[in-house]
Design a protein around this motif. Structure first.
Motif, short mmCIF file in Angstrom:
data_model
loop_
_atom_site.label_atom_id
_atom_site.label_comp_id
_atom_site.label_asym_id
_atom_site.label_seq_id
_atom_site.Cartn_x
_atom_site.Cartn_y
_atom_site.Cartn_z
N SER A 128 40.11 12.19 -13.28
CA SER A 128 40.56 12.76 -12.05
C SER A 128 40.96 12.05 -10.97
N LYS A 129 41.91 12.46 -10.15
CA LYS A 129 42.49 11.76 -8.93
C LYS A 129 41.40 11.79 -7.74
N LYS A 130 41.52 10.68 -7.04
CA LYS A 130 40.57 10.50 -5.94
C LYS A 130 40.83 11.57 -4.82
N ILE A 131 39.87 12.30 -4.55
CA ILE A 131 39.87 13.19 -3.21
C ILE A 131 39.56 12.60 -1.96
N LYS A 132 40.52 12.79 -1.02
CA LYS A 132 40.04 12.36 0.17
C LYS A 132 39.24 13.24 1.20
N GLN A 133 38.03 12.68 1.67
CA GLN A 133 36.96 13.61 1.89
C GLN A 133 36.42 13.15 3.39
N ILE A 134 36.72 14.08 4.31
CA ILE A 134 36.72 13.73 5.81
C ILE A 134 35.79 14.55 6.53
N ALA A 135 34.83 14.31 7.33
CA ALA A 135 34.13 15.14 7.92
C ALA A 135 34.31 15.10 9.50
N ILE A 136 34.36 16.16 10.03
CA ILE A 136 34.80 16.22 11.42
C ILE A 136 33.53 16.83 12.23
N TYR A 137 32.83 16.22 13.20
CA TYR A 137 31.64 16.56 13.87
C TYR A 137 31.97 16.69 15.23
N GLY A 138 31.05 17.59 15.90
CA GLY A 138 31.23 17.89 17.54
C GLY A 138 30.22 18.68 17.95
N LYS A 139 29.98 18.87 19.28
CA LYS A 139 28.96 19.66 19.55
C LYS A 139 29.66 21.31 19.50
N GLY A 140 28.46 22.22 19.64
CA GLY A 140 29.06 23.50 19.75
C GLY A 140 30.13 23.81 20.85
N GLY A 141 31.20 24.61 20.80
CA GLY A 141 31.81 25.06 21.95
C GLY A 141 32.79 23.77 22.29
N ILE A 142 32.85 22.86 21.73
CA ILE A 142 33.82 21.39 22.22
C ILE A 142 35.37 21.99 21.69
N GLY A 143 35.39 22.82 20.74
CA GLY A 143 36.76 22.99 20.07
C GLY A 143 36.92 22.51 18.81
N LYS A 144 35.63 22.00 18.01
CA LYS A 144 35.75 21.34 16.89
C LYS A 144 36.35 22.12 15.75
N SER A 145 36.05 23.53 15.54
CA SER A 145 36.71 24.29 14.43
C SER A 145 37.91 24.45 14.82
N THR A 146 38.41 24.64 15.79
CA THR A 146 39.92 24.67 16.19
C THR A 146 40.45 23.56 16.11
N THR A 147 40.23 22.55 16.21
CA THR A 147 40.74 21.28 16.06
C THR A 147 40.85 21.03 14.32
N THR A 148 39.46 21.22 13.74
CA THR A 148 39.63 21.13 12.23
C THR A 148 40.78 21.91 11.55
N SER A 149 40.77 23.32 12.22
CA SER A 149 41.86 24.31 11.25
C SER A 149 43.23 23.97 11.60
N ASN A 150 43.43 23.40 12.91
CA ASN A 150 44.86 23.10 12.98
C ASN A 150 45.35 21.90 12.33
N ILE A 151 44.19 20.76 11.98
CA ILE A 151 44.42 19.64 11.22
C ILE A 151 44.83 20.43 9.94
N SER A 152 43.89 21.20 9.19
CA SER A 152 43.99 21.64 7.95
C SER A 152 45.46 22.40 7.59
N ALA A 153 45.81 23.17 9.02
CA ALA A 153 47.04 23.83 8.94
C ALA A 153 48.26 22.71 8.74
N ALA A 154 48.45 21.90 9.50
CA ALA A 154 49.39 20.94 9.56
C ALA A 154 49.23 19.85 8.25
N LEU A 155 48.23 19.66 7.71
CA LEU A 155 48.18 18.84 6.41
C LEU A 155 48.63 19.66 5.62
N SER A 156 48.58 20.96 5.32
CA SER A 156 49.01 21.87 4.31
C SER A 156 50.39 21.92 4.55
N GLN A 157 51.16 22.02 5.60
CA GLN A 157 52.46 21.70 5.73
C GLN A 157 53.27 20.66 5.50
#
Length: 291
Positions: free
Chosen positions: A2-31
């Motif tokens: 099987s190919k090597k999968i790149k696994q990345i963790a993004i941390y941040g305190k609650g309310g800092i915009g971590k999920s917003t940032t992560t979702s936009n990174i995911s969306a951009a990578l998919s594009q």
């Protein structure tokens, strides 16, 4: 093999915009042509909703409570541009450990062999960074993620949470734990905010991956249940997220940070407080000059 999968963790305190940032990174990578899975590790299970028009998905823990046998399609759902969405979930309110969902979800997906079956290129773990304990430390402690990034603003509590994360990375670095790819500076609009973050990363021997300004585009997009990459693809904010996504996916070298002690962090913060006051009032203070 099987190919090597790149696994990345993004941390941040609650309310800092971590999920917003992560979702936009995911969306951009998919594009950019990558097959992406976003793995929400917050008990609130709200990491992936802007990838799915504001809708929430059943969590791994809830599904395991309801079914004795779980299939991949019970816990993996497609979102924007084919992104696979998973939410670990948490225990019933007032019962058990919130981090347990991450441990259980990771084990389940390994058993189901979904990464190979879905031919995924990159998995992004969106992890609550207020506490780096138990389950929340799994992506770091067990080396599941190759590279860890933290989202922080110039606010003291966000920097405090980032510094705590650095301590966790340092602790597990000698036993095969994940290392730090860098800090994503979020809500950076005032010049002094950039200066504060730059000073913090210099002192902790890491780097800023990208500066992300606070923008009404993000608010408008999230009110529609979407990422800025999807809702406003030609906006400046979407371009910044695309640039950030490229830097994150192209990171090949991560390092052990040098976190400040609690007393060092408080002293550093007090110096910046004096410096900002001096800037505002025009009054020069002895401590401000030391910055």
């Amino acid at each position: 093999m099987s190919k090597k999968i790149k696994q990345i963790a993004i941390y941040g305190k609650g309310g800092i915009g971590k999920s917003t940032t992560t979702s936009n990174i995911s969306a951009a990578l998919s594009q950019q042509g990558y097959k992406v899975m976003q793995f929400g590790c917050d008990p609130k299970a709200d990491s992936t909703n802007t990838l799915r028009d504001g809708t929430y998905i059943p969590t791994v823990l809830d599904t395991l409570r309801e079914k004795s046998q779980v299939k991949p399609e019970d816990v993996i759902f497609k979102g924007f541009n084919g992104i696979y969405c998973v939410e670990a979930g948490g225990p019933a309110p007032g019962v058990g450990c919130a981090g347990r969902g991450i441990i259980t979800a990771v084990q389940l997906l390994k058993q189901l062999k979904v990464y190979d079956e879905l031919d995924i290129d990159v998995v992004i773990y969106d992890v609550l960074g207020d506490v780096v304990c138990g389950g929340f430390a799994v992506p770091i402690r067990e080396g599941i993620a190759e590279h860890v990034f933290t989202v922080s603003s110039a606010d003291f509590m966000a920097v405090y949470a980032a510094n705590n994360l650095f301590k966790g990375i340092q602790k597990y670095s000698n036993s095969g734990g994940a290392l730090l790819g860098g800090l994503i500076a979020n809500s950076i609009n005032a010049p002094y905010a950039k200066d504060i973050v730059d000073d913090f990363v210099a002192r902790t021997k890491t780097r800023v991956v990208e500066y992300v300004p606070r923008s009404v585009t993000v608010t408008q997009s999230e009110l529609q249940g979407k990422t800025s990459v999807e809702a406003a693809p030609t906006s400046e904010q979407a371009k910044i997220y695309a640039k950030l996504a490229t830097k994150v996916i192209e990171t090949t070298e991560s390092k052990v940070p040098s976190p400040l002690t609690t007393s060092e962090l408080r002293e550093w913060a007090a110096q910046w407080a004096d410096h900002l006051l001096a800037m505002e009032t025009g009054e020069v203070r002895s401590q401000a000059a030391a910055i």
